[in-house]
Structure formats: C-alpha cells, structure tokens
Design a protein around this motif. Structure first.
Motif, PDB file in Angstrom:
ATOM      1  N   ARG A   1      32.824 -24.439 -52.030  1.00 41.19           N
ATOM      2  CA  ARG A   1      33.477 -25.567 -51.378  1.00 41.19           C
ATOM      3  C   ARG A   1      34.967 -25.272 -51.273  1.00 41.19           C
ATOM      4  N   LEU A   2      35.697 -26.181 -50.678  1.00 43.81           N
ATOM      5  CA  LEU A   2      37.147 -26.134 -50.693  1.00 43.81           C
ATOM      6  C   LEU A   2      37.625 -26.513 -52.090  1.00 43.81           C
TER       7      LEU A   2
ATOM      8  N   PHE B   1      36.447 -16.644 -46.996  1.00 42.70           N
ATOM      9  CA  PHE B   1      36.001 -17.434 -45.851  1.00 42.70           C
ATOM     10  C   PHE B   1      35.026 -16.593 -45.029  1.00 42.70           C
TER      11      PHE B   1
ATOM     12  N   VAL C   1      29.529 -29.286 -42.906  1.00 43.48           N
ATOM     13  CA  VAL C   1      30.775 -28.516 -42.956  1.00 43.48           C
ATOM     14  C   VAL C   1      30.861 -27.868 -44.336  1.00 43.48           C
ATOM     15  N   GLY C   2      30.186 -26.752 -44.455  1.00 48.52           N
ATOM     16  CA  GLY C   2      30.116 -26.053 -45.732  1.00 48.52           C
ATOM     17  C   GLY C   2      29.158 -24.889 -45.631  1.00 48.52           C
TER      18      GLY C   2
ATOM     19  N   HIS D   1      31.741 -33.751 -43.653  1.00 46.00           N
ATOM     20  CA  HIS D   1      32.581 -32.902 -44.505  1.00 46.00           C
ATOM     21  C   HIS D   1      32.548 -33.499 -45.904  1.00 46.00           C
TER      22      HIS D   1
ATOM     23  N   GLN E   1      37.509 -24.581 -41.504  1.00 50.02           N
ATOM     24  CA  GLN E   1      36.194 -25.127 -41.852  1.00 50.02           C
ATOM     25  C   GLN E   1      35.535 -25.793 -40.645  1.00 50.02           C
TER      26      GLN E   1
ATOM     27  N   GLY F   1      31.961 -20.496 -44.314  1.00 53.57           N
ATOM     28  CA  GLY F   1      32.903 -21.544 -44.680  1.00 53.57           C
ATOM     29  C   GLY F   1      33.834 -21.121 -45.803  1.00 53.57           C
ATOM     30  N   ALA F   2      34.516 -22.115 -46.398  1.00 57.29           N
ATOM     31  CA  ALA F   2      35.501 -21.861 -47.446  1.00 57.29           C
ATOM     32  C   ALA F   2      34.822 -21.791 -48.808  1.00 57.29           C
TER      33      ALA F   2
END
Length: 621
Positions: A297-298, A214, A103-104, A79, A317, A270-271
């Motif tokens: 990304r977040l 998302f 994680v993306g 992440h 995520q 993802g976010a």
C-alpha cells in the motif's frame, strides 16, 4: 482515466488523495462514520456517504458497506489509503468482483506478502537478502527453542501475521523463551486471529530502511529510492527521512535492486514498500541489510519520497490503476535534496503518551514546510481513531537544512487545549545524535525522559503571558494604566498555575520573542517551543499576600464592579464572590473551596492594585 473515485479512508490521507484527484479532474466521494460526519475530508470531497456508527469495526472496516456506497454514488474506483482495509486481499478481490477498479496491487500480491514467514521464503527464492531466522511449520515450543539456540541469542519472536509493532518479543535469555513465546502468541491471536510465529536474529544496532517501489500492468517496476524510518517508539514510526543518512551509492544500488526483485517476484502493481532491517554497527553495508516485510500500500511517510523525487505518488497510483504505464523510467528518477517528516500526534508525552482527545479550540501549524492534515481549528480529535493531528514535512538542499526547517515547524505548533507531542519531536530533532545521524531503532528508548519536556515555563514565558494579558486588554493605550500614587507607574499581572500565584511585571523580565498566544477573561495561554502553557488570571485560595489561607487577591490593577457576598456568608466552591474590571475585561473571582467569608475589604467602585487582598474565605470544617 478514472473519473469518479471513492476514498475508503478518513483523516489526512483522505484529504491528501482528494487534493490530487481534484488536480486531475477526478470527482471524489468520501465515506464517513457518525463521528466523522463533519470531518475535513467530508467537507472537502464532492460528495459523502455515511457508512455506519463511530467504531471503525462498524464503519471503515465494513467492506461490503463501502462497496455498496461506491456503486450507489457512481464511483468507478476505490482508493483504500492506508490502514483499515488497504492490505485486505479479500476486500480488494470483492472490489474487483463488483466491477470496480481497485487502486492498489493485485489481491494475489497482497496475499503473497501478507504472512511474514511465506514472504521470507518467497524473497529468499528471489535472491533478496533475508534476516537469519526460522520460518518453519513446526510451531512446537521445543522446536522453536532449539531454533532460537541455533540462531543465537538475542532473538526476536514475531507473529507471522503481525504488524504495527504487535506480536513481537525480544528474548535475551533462553530461560525466558517459553514465557515470552506464550505472551507473543496470545497477543497475535487476539490481534490477528493467528498465533503462528517466526524467529529472527536480533540485530544489535538496527536501522529501519525501506524502499519505495512502483509497478504497473505492463510489466514495469521501478524504485524511488530509500527512506530511513529508524526513529520509532514501541515499533511505531515517529520521524522518517529520505534519503537515508550515510547511504553510499553502491549500497543504495544494491538495496534498491533487491527491492525491485522483491516486487517483481509477486508481479506487483501500484505503490508498495519493501522494508529492510540494517545492522548499522559498522555503517550501512549491502551485506548487512536484510528483508523484513512488504507493505502492499501507500505508506504514511510517502511525502518524503515525493519531496526528493518531485513525483506525486497518488497521481501515479490513479494512472496505473487506470491502465496507464508508470510515467517515468528508472533512469529518469533522481534524488534532489533531503526531506524529513515528523508525525504530530494528539498525545501527552508527560503522561506516558496517552492520547489527548477533544475539540481543537486553537490550531495553528504555521506556513513553513509541507503540512498534511485532516483537521482544522474547531474540529475534534476523536477517541475512536488514530490521534494523528498532522504530518509535518520539511525539504532542504541538505539534511541540516531540512532539520532546521522541521525543528522550527515543531517549535511553532500552536494547539489548545488538546495536548501534543510537538515539543517531544522538537527535542528529538534538536538532539546532537540525531543531527550527527547516529541513529537506530532504540534511539528514542535510550534518550527517554531527555526528549520529554518538563512543562515548567521559564520566566520569559511568564513574562509573555503577562504581556499578552496587557496587550489584549489594550492597557498600553490607557495613559493612566499602572498609575500608582507617589510611585513609578507599573503594569503587572497576577498569574496562577498549579495552585500557586505569582505577580509578573513584564518590564522586569527578559524580552520574549515571538509573542504568541491568547488571553481571555479567565486565562492566558502562551505557545513556546511546541508547548502550550496556561495561566489563570484570578488567584483562588493562594497568593503572596496570604498563601494557602483562602485569600482572594486582585490578579491585576482594576476596579471592583460587583460584590456578591458579605462578611459571615457561607459559600460553596466556585461561588462568585466579586467581579473585577481590569483593562476592559471582567474577571469573576470565586470561592476556592466550601467555607465562610471571614474578611471582605472590597467595595463596589473601589480601585485596587495587583495582589490587594479583597476577601478571605476560611474553609468549612
């Protein structure tokens, strides 16, 4: 589901990810530089790996080292948090090529939105409204100047690979275009190794509106409504809120639908955040809101979205990265209440917002609201990284409720000796224009010095300082404390600040509530409205008795327990002259400068009153 996760980041976002992972039963691996060896995220993770020296370029930005750490630790996924390598498509691909879970979003999605000019062309094709401007390949000064004329001044020059407020120049006058273009290109080349630019129409009353989106690997894309991030300083966000004040349902539906189209156009997983610029000169209207860019990304400000939707975006995520579908459908998402976030930085607004680094000897952020932080008392704000201390987040049933809670949180910040922008945040939150939602990205610049506390304590703060000294010394438990022959008892303290001494009698000042701070043998610190006010307890070289002539006076009633000099002795600045025991604490009184002791009225064992002249030092010629 992922069972072991490496977090390729530090600070508060690493701690934030660890918290959700632990709740999901996922083991965590922290990475850290030498400077972060004992950082909070390292202490919280199940295990940690050193990835290099303190500079980010030699540690957190070394993708191959991070991947090696993941494989060595047995982590299945990485992440990236935000910042550092989070929007680096090459790193994302390297993670996937190493057989790990990224994680993306897909690397191709990151690349598609990585260059602002290409992203705008893609969005225009997807039916997303885009700010009028020029994104052409002809980068000659002549062509860019002609396009600027066609767009109409003022215009904004932006680096195509820019971010974080770098590589941007506003041009009001055609005569200044060439010079500002050259300046923008130099900065872009130095920051992003790419000096290409695009042009945009300058929005005169801009508001920064962004939509949280998302996506998953099953073709689903939802939005989680909008945030307003208009309060910025030098293009850096300071206060963010959700939902956007003044946003009606029709405009919300239009902008959120455009954000979903944008995400689908790049097959997003993802976010992510679709950022828009709104011309708010006539309020928020769908036909005056334009696409700016996408953050793949977040976001730092994601907690306000979590607060109004009840969704844990980090959990989403991790589930989506594990191959699961988005947990909720669009019609299952709704807005409840209002949330506001303020970024608490270790910086000194009174000195041009210069970073303030060092050890957090005292740190208390209170218990109200939601606090996202990567430090605890005793930790250090390092000069190597972003000086964020915490994100202060408040939720309320109404915007006014959220403002009141967050304002109280900012006012209640207690940090010492590192300086912070807490009072600056409180002043912004308490501003009438902010309360009335009269917002745009120039808000902070217009307000200027009005938002910066002058740092001068009022009498109630001085009274609180004296009260703290007396309380910490147990003076009120001593029946003889403050006793004076033939006069009413009085408890007072001599406080020094900026070379000036003042005797303060707490009983003679208006009451100060709440009383927060601490006192030791040398100083007292009072926290009030986000600021830390320090006062010295030993008057050195000034005072009401003989201001500026080297008079050494008693800072409070007490007993002389040691005399280290005699009349005629030569002394150096800082040499101890005598020791006063006052209210069960010892106070060393020292020479204010190099000189000679010309008077000495103190004797060991003598009881003295506040501001009694104990000695006089004359400066050396």
């Amino acid at each position: 589901m992922i069972t072991k996760l490496l977090i390729a980041n530090r600070g508060e976002i690493a701690c934030r990810i660890i918290r959700t992972a632990r709740e999901m039963g996922i083991a965590t691996v922290a990475v850290h530089s030498d400077a972060d060896a004992n950082a909070l995220h390292v202490r919280q993770a199940d295990e940690a790996v050193n990835i290099g020296p303190s500079p980010a370029a030699e540690s957190y930005l070394r993708g191959e080292t991070i991947i090696a750490a993941a494989k060595a630790s047995g982590a299945e996924a990485i992440h990236p948090g935000y910042g550092f390598l989070s929007e680096n498509a090459a790193f994302a691909q390297a993670v996937i090529d190493a057989g790990l879970i990224w994680v993306g979003p897909r690397p191709a999605s990151i690349s598609a939105m990585g260059l602002k000019d290409a992203a705008k062309k893609l969005m225009r094709a997807a039916g997303v409204p885009v700010t009028p401007g020029y994104e052409g390949e002809d980068q000659s000064v002549e062509r860019l100047a002609r396009e600027a004329e066609a767009i109409g001044y003022p215009v904004l020059i932006k680096a195509v690979a820019g971010g974080g407020g770098k590589g941007m120049r506003k041009v009001d006058d055609p005569a200044a275009f060439a010079e500002l273009l050259d300046s923008c290109r130099r900065e872009a080349k130095a920051s992003f190794s790419n000096d290409e630019v695009l042009l945009e129409k300058w929005i005169t009353s801009p508001r920064h509106i962004e939509v949280q989106v998302f996506g998953d690997s099953h073709g689903n894309v939802v939005h989680l409504f909008e945030r307003d991030c208009s309060l910025q300083r030098r293009h850096q966000k300071v206060i963010e809120e959700a939902p956007a004040p003044g946003m009606d349902e029709a405009t919300r539906d239009a902008i959120c639908a455009a954000a979903v189209r944008a995400a689908k156009a790049v097959d997003y997983e993802g976010a992510g955040t679709i950022e828009f610029i709104a011309d708010a000169s006539e309020g928020l209207r769908a036909d005056c809101i334009f696409f700016m860019e996408m953050n793949t990304r977040l976001q730092v400000e994601h907690p306000v979205t979590e607060e109004i939707t009840g969704v844990d975006l980090v959990e989403w995520q991790l589930r989506v990265a594990s191959g699961e579908p988005i947990p909720l459908a669009q019609d299952e998402l709704s807005i409840e209440g209002h949330a506001i976030e303020a970024r608490l930085y270790a910086e000194d607004p009174a000195r041009g917002f210069l970073p303030s680094t060092g050890r957090l000897d005292h740190l208390d952020l209170g218990r109200a609201g939601r606090i996202e932080t990567g430090v605890e008392q005793g930790d250090t704000i390092s000069p190597f990284y972003d000086p964020m201390v915490a994100k202060l987040v408040a939720w309320g049933e109404t915007r006014d409720d959220a403002i009141d809670t967050l304002l109280a949180m900012a006012d209640g910040v207690e940090i010492w000796p590192v300086r912070t922008n807490a009072a600056f945040l409180a002043n912004a939150l308490g501003d009438d224009d902010f309360a009335s939602a009269r917002l745009d990205t120039g808000f902070i610049e217009r307000k200027g010095e009005a938002l910066i506390a002058d740092g001068e304590p009022d009498p109630s703060v001085r009274a609180a300082a004296a009260e703290l000294v007396l309380l910490s010394a147990g003076a009120y438990r001593d029946p003889l404390a403050g006793f004076r022959l033939n006069r009413a008892p009085r408890l007072s303290v001599a406080l020094s600040r900026d070379g000036e001494s003042q005797v303060v009698d707490p009983a003679g000042q208006a009451p100060f509530e709440p009383l927060t701070g601490f006192a030791d043998a040398d100083r007292v610190v009072v926290f009030h409205e986000g600021q830390a006010h320090e006062f010295g307890l030993a008057t050195r070289g000034s005072g009401a008795a003989a201001a500026g002539d080297g008079a050494i006076v008693a800072p409070m009633p007490g007993k002389v327990i040691a005399v280290d000099v005699a009349e005629g002795d030569a002394v150096k600045k800082g040499d101890r002259l005598l020791v006063l025991e006052a209210m069960k604490m010892e106070h060393a009184l020292t020479a204010p400068f190099d000189g000679r002791v010309t008077e000495l009225s103190a004797s060991e064992g003598a009881q003295v009153q506040v501001e009694t002249v104990l000695a006089v030092v004359e400066p050396a010629e």
